[in-house]
Design a protein around this motif. Structure first.
Motif, PDB file in Angstrom:
ATOM      1  N   SER A 245     -17.476  18.628  17.129  1.00  0.00           N
ATOM      2  CA  SER A 245     -16.016  18.716  17.150  1.00  0.00           C
ATOM      3  C   SER A 245     -15.386  17.339  17.365  1.00  0.00           C
ATOM      4  O   SER A 245     -14.356  17.020  16.769  1.00  0.00           O
ATOM      5  CB  SER A 245     -15.559  19.678  18.249  1.00  0.00           C
ATOM      6  OG  SER A 245     -15.876  21.013  17.933  1.00  0.00           O
ATOM      7  N   VAL A 246     -16.005  16.527  18.226  1.00  0.00           N
ATOM      8  CA  VAL A 246     -15.496  15.171  18.451  1.00  0.00           C
ATOM      9  C   VAL A 246     -15.505  14.393  17.135  1.00  0.00           C
ATOM     10  O   VAL A 246     -14.538  13.705  16.780  1.00  0.00           O
ATOM     11  CB  VAL A 246     -16.326  14.443  19.524  1.00  0.00           C
ATOM     12  CG1 VAL A 246     -15.945  12.961  19.593  1.00  0.00           C
ATOM     13  CG2 VAL A 246     -16.128  15.088  20.888  1.00  0.00           C
ATOM     14  N   LEU A 247     -16.593  14.498  16.375  1.00  0.00           N
ATOM     15  CA  LEU A 247     -16.721  13.750  15.122  1.00  0.00           C
ATOM     16  C   LEU A 247     -15.827  14.295  14.021  1.00  0.00           C
ATOM     17  O   LEU A 247     -15.493  13.578  13.084  1.00  0.00           O
ATOM     18  CB  LEU A 247     -18.179  13.762  14.665  1.00  0.00           C
ATOM     19  CG  LEU A 247     -19.175  13.067  15.605  1.00  0.00           C
ATOM     20  CD1 LEU A 247     -20.597  13.246  15.095  1.00  0.00           C
ATOM     21  CD2 LEU A 247     -18.836  11.591  15.768  1.00  0.00           C
ATOM     22  N   ALA A 248     -15.434  15.561  14.143  1.00  0.00           N
ATOM     23  CA  ALA A 248     -14.556  16.170  13.130  1.00  0.00           C
ATOM     24  C   ALA A 248     -13.084  15.916  13.409  1.00  0.00           C
ATOM     25  O   ALA A 248     -12.236  16.168  12.549  1.00  0.00           O
ATOM     26  CB  ALA A 248     -14.812  17.672  13.056  1.00  0.00           C
ATOM     27  N   THR A 249     -12.779  15.417  14.606  1.00  0.00           N
ATOM     28  CA  THR A 249     -11.394  15.218  15.035  1.00  0.00           C
ATOM     29  C   THR A 249     -11.024  13.743  14.909  1.00  0.00           C
ATOM     30  O   THR A 249     -11.841  12.859  15.172  1.00  0.00           O
ATOM     31  CB  THR A 249     -11.219  15.676  16.497  1.00  0.00           C
ATOM     32  OG1 THR A 249     -11.687  17.027  16.617  1.00  0.00           O
ATOM     33  CG2 THR A 249      -9.767  15.618  16.932  1.00  0.00           C
ATOM     34  N   LYS A 250      -9.797  13.471  14.503  1.00  0.00           N
ATOM     35  CA  LYS A 250      -9.367  12.089  14.257  1.00  0.00           C
ATOM     36  C   LYS A 250      -9.387  11.253  15.540  1.00  0.00           C
ATOM     37  O   LYS A 250      -9.437  11.791  16.658  1.00  0.00           O
ATOM     38  CB  LYS A 250      -7.951  12.086  13.676  1.00  0.00           C
ATOM     39  CG  LYS A 250      -6.868  12.385  14.706  1.00  0.00           C
ATOM     40  CD  LYS A 250      -5.468  12.207  14.120  1.00  0.00           C
ATOM     41  CE  LYS A 250      -4.402  12.347  15.211  1.00  0.00           C
ATOM     42  NZ  LYS A 250      -3.034  12.176  14.670  1.00  0.00           N
ATOM     43  N   ALA A 251      -9.326   9.961  15.392  1.00  0.00           N
ATOM     44  CA  ALA A 251      -9.173   9.070  16.532  1.00  0.00           C
ATOM     45  C   ALA A 251      -7.892   9.439  17.277  1.00  0.00           C
ATOM     46  O   ALA A 251      -6.834   9.626  16.663  1.00  0.00           O
ATOM     47  CB  ALA A 251      -9.120   7.624  16.068  1.00  0.00           C
ATOM     48  N   ALA A 252      -8.015   9.562  18.591  1.00  0.00           N
ATOM     49  CA  ALA A 252      -6.898   9.964  19.462  1.00  0.00           C
ATOM     50  C   ALA A 252      -6.424  11.380  19.170  1.00  0.00           C
ATOM     51  O   ALA A 252      -5.291  11.742  19.520  1.00  0.00           O
ATOM     52  CB  ALA A 252      -5.735   8.982  19.361  1.00  0.00           C
ATOM     53  N   GLY A 253      -7.285  12.188  18.555  1.00  0.00           N
ATOM     54  CA  GLY A 253      -6.944  13.586  18.319  1.00  0.00           C
ATOM     55  C   GLY A 253      -7.222  14.452  19.533  1.00  0.00           C
ATOM     56  O   GLY A 253      -7.689  13.976  20.579  1.00  0.00           O
ATOM     57  N   PHE A 275     -15.016   5.854  21.944  1.00  0.00           N
ATOM     58  CA  PHE A 275     -14.507   4.993  20.876  1.00  0.00           C
ATOM     59  C   PHE A 275     -13.500   5.712  19.985  1.00  0.00           C
ATOM     60  O   PHE A 275     -12.620   5.070  19.400  1.00  0.00           O
ATOM     61  CB  PHE A 275     -15.663   4.413  20.061  1.00  0.00           C
ATOM     62  CG  PHE A 275     -16.376   3.294  20.762  1.00  0.00           C
ATOM     63  CD1 PHE A 275     -15.732   2.090  21.005  1.00  0.00           C
ATOM     64  CD2 PHE A 275     -17.672   3.446  21.211  1.00  0.00           C
ATOM     65  CE1 PHE A 275     -16.360   1.056  21.673  1.00  0.00           C
ATOM     66  CE2 PHE A 275     -18.321   2.411  21.883  1.00  0.00           C
ATOM     67  CZ  PHE A 275     -17.663   1.215  22.111  1.00  0.00           C
ATOM     68  N   ARG A 276     -13.607   7.043  19.898  1.00  0.00           N
ATOM     69  CA  ARG A 276     -12.603   7.788  19.133  1.00  0.00           C
ATOM     70  C   ARG A 276     -11.402   8.150  20.009  1.00  0.00           C
ATOM     71  O   ARG A 276     -10.398   8.648  19.509  1.00  0.00           O
ATOM     72  CB  ARG A 276     -13.233   9.063  18.546  1.00  0.00           C
ATOM     73  CG  ARG A 276     -14.335   8.762  17.536  1.00  0.00           C
ATOM     74  CD  ARG A 276     -15.008  10.033  17.048  1.00  0.00           C
ATOM     75  NE  ARG A 276     -14.182  10.763  16.094  1.00  0.00           N
ATOM     76  CZ  ARG A 276     -14.170  10.520  14.787  1.00  0.00           C
ATOM     77  NH1 ARG A 276     -14.935   9.564  14.273  1.00  0.00           N
ATOM     78  NH2 ARG A 276     -13.420  11.235  13.969  1.00  0.00           N
ATOM     79  N   GLN A 277     -11.538   7.903  21.316  1.00  0.00           N
ATOM     80  CA  GLN A 277     -10.446   8.134  22.272  1.00  0.00           C
ATOM     81  C   GLN A 277      -9.914   9.576  22.165  1.00  0.00           C
ATOM     82  O   GLN A 277      -8.706   9.826  22.116  1.00  0.00           O
ATOM     83  CB  GLN A 277      -9.324   7.106  22.084  1.00  0.00           C
ATOM     84  CG  GLN A 277      -9.836   5.673  22.233  1.00  0.00           C
ATOM     85  CD  GLN A 277      -8.738   4.648  22.315  1.00  0.00           C
ATOM     86  OE1 GLN A 277      -7.837   4.762  23.143  1.00  0.00           O
ATOM     87  NE2 GLN A 277      -8.802   3.643  21.454  1.00  0.00           N
ATOM     88  N   THR A 278     -10.871  10.499  22.141  1.00  0.00           N
ATOM     89  CA  THR A 278     -10.565  11.922  21.969  1.00  0.00           C
ATOM     90  C   THR A 278     -10.098  12.545  23.276  1.00  0.00           C
ATOM     91  O   THR A 278     -10.644  12.254  24.344  1.00  0.00           O
ATOM     92  CB  THR A 278     -11.828  12.664  21.488  1.00  0.00           C
ATOM     93  OG1 THR A 278     -12.389  11.960  20.380  1.00  0.00           O
ATOM     94  CG2 THR A 278     -11.502  14.083  21.077  1.00  0.00           C
ATOM     95  N   THR A 279      -9.111  13.404  23.178  1.00  0.00           N
ATOM     96  CA  THR A 279      -8.702  14.213  24.318  1.00  0.00           C
ATOM     97  C   THR A 279      -9.346  15.593  24.199  1.00  0.00           C
ATOM     98  O   THR A 279      -9.146  16.285  23.198  1.00  0.00           O
ATOM     99  CB  THR A 279      -7.172  14.381  24.363  1.00  0.00           C
ATOM    100  OG1 THR A 279      -6.568  13.108  24.572  1.00  0.00           O
ATOM    101  CG2 THR A 279      -6.760  15.325  25.492  1.00  0.00           C
ATOM    102  N   ILE A 280     -10.143  15.964  25.194  1.00  0.00           N
ATOM    103  CA  ILE A 280     -10.701  17.313  25.267  1.00  0.00           C
ATOM    104  C   ILE A 280      -9.969  18.030  26.396  1.00  0.00           C
ATOM    105  O   ILE A 280     -10.042  17.622  27.559  1.00  0.00           O
ATOM    106  CB  ILE A 280     -12.211  17.302  25.543  1.00  0.00           C
ATOM    107  CG1 ILE A 280     -12.947  16.521  24.448  1.00  0.00           C
ATOM    108  CG2 ILE A 280     -12.744  18.730  25.633  1.00  0.00           C
ATOM    109  CD1 ILE A 280     -14.437  16.357  24.713  1.00  0.00           C
TER     110      ILE A 280
END
Length: 337
Positions: A245-253, A275-280
């Protein structure tokens, strides 16, 4: 009244019995239950894998209900006899951020639920059921629809033209697809069934990815978004698949973590997350005020719940068995005619 009682963990220990009809105390409503819908939470409670130490003996399970007010306690002002209402899972979470003890006041565990002929709902927790929906349809809203709404609108701050990823074809995912499409977003869905992907495309999904045909489904999602990734992911699976899911979601998604169908623990790879700065964001449904905002949107856009099958009150065990098999949409139990 007749009520289903959880005598011990396991579906074999869910038994139909009789208990006194509860009396509404000050501020409370007595509801003649018309219908309930099942969620994975209900199954997990019955199976003994959802905070089993908090489950009371002889619990009346199931959180999501719709019915009619037949009596009110002293001081009630928000509703009157004859009104049709929904239950709300977090009976004391009305607005704003959740308090630290919201789970202690959940309908269906530890508080009595709706798998009975009558139930008690506090007037501050109750939500007016949509006039355009039957009790069977309205019963699907309190967890599945509201979780989808809150994840997309309040947490994901979804905008028209953005892209949403939904996993599978269960209740939350289908509602999320319907709401996102109605809001003008593009929706990508994953499923192990090509037939189910065809069905959700009729509900507004733009593209589908079969994760059995494409085990690296996150790469397919990336391709469909030109390498960018989706803006919001509704993750119902949990487990180690969260890394996909992290890899499928945009940077800062934003990833709305709403379920744990494949596991309650995950080995999260931190480098992609950082590095993708993902919010979970963990999502445990929503406050009642979000429910109040959602229902007019559903009416405005003519969104109707997708119900796989309606069971009779006596068929509650079969309904849970159907839930375990993985329905397309919601499983409903009709309580009253």
């Amino acid at each position: 009244m007749k009520a289903w009682l959880l005598k011990d963990f396991g579906l074999d220990n869910l038994e139909l019995g009789e208990v006194p009809v509860p009396s509404p105390q000050p501020g409370e409503l007595l509801i003649k239950v018309g219908a309930v819908s099942l969620n994975f939470r209900d199954k997990a409670i019955v199976d003994g894998i959802y905070e089993p130490h908090l489950v009371p003996k002889n619990l009346i399970p199931v959180s999501d209900a719709a019915g009619t007010v037949v009596a009110v306690g002293e001081g009630v002002t928000r509703f009157q006899v004859g009104d049709r209402v929904n239950s709300h899972l977090y009976s004391r979470w009305i607005d704003g951020e959740p308090g630290p003890d919201e789970p202690a006041w959940c309908i269906g565990m530890p508080l009595p639920g709706g798998l009975a002929e009558f139930m008690i709902i506090h007037e501050n927790s109750a939500v007016r059921a949509p006039a355009s929906m039957s009790d069977e349809e309205a019963s699907t809203l309190p967890i599945a629809a509201l979780t989808a709404w809150y994840s997309l609108m309040d947490v994901g701050r979804l905008q028209p033209g953005q892209t949403v990823l939904v996993q599978g074809t269960g209740g939350v995912s289908i509602f999320a697809a319907q709401i996102a499409a109605a809001h003008g977003a593009r929706v990508i869905a994953t499923s192990s069934s090509d037939a189910n992907l065809a069905k959700v495309k009729a509900l507004g999904v733009s593209e589908g990815v079969n994760y059995r045909t494409h085990p690296d489904w996150e790469q397919e999602v990336s391709k469909l978004t030109g390498g960018k990734g989706v803006d919001v992911t509704i993750d119902v699976a949990g487990g180690d698949g969260l890394n996909k899911s992290v890899l499928a979601t945009k940077a800062a998604g934003v990833i709305a973590q709403v379920g744990f169908l494949t596991g309650q623990t995950t080995r999260l790879q931190l480098m992609p997350l950082i590095f993708r700065q993902t919010t979970i964001r963990g999502i445990a449904v929503a406050p009642r005020t979000a429910f109040d905002r959602m229902n007019p949107f559903l009416d405005l856009h003519g969104i109707k719940p997708v119900i796989d099958k309606v069971y009779s009150f006596d068929e509650a065990v079969q309904a849970f068995q159907h839930l375990a098999r993985g329905p397309f949409g919601k499983i409903v139990i009709k309580i009253a005619g």
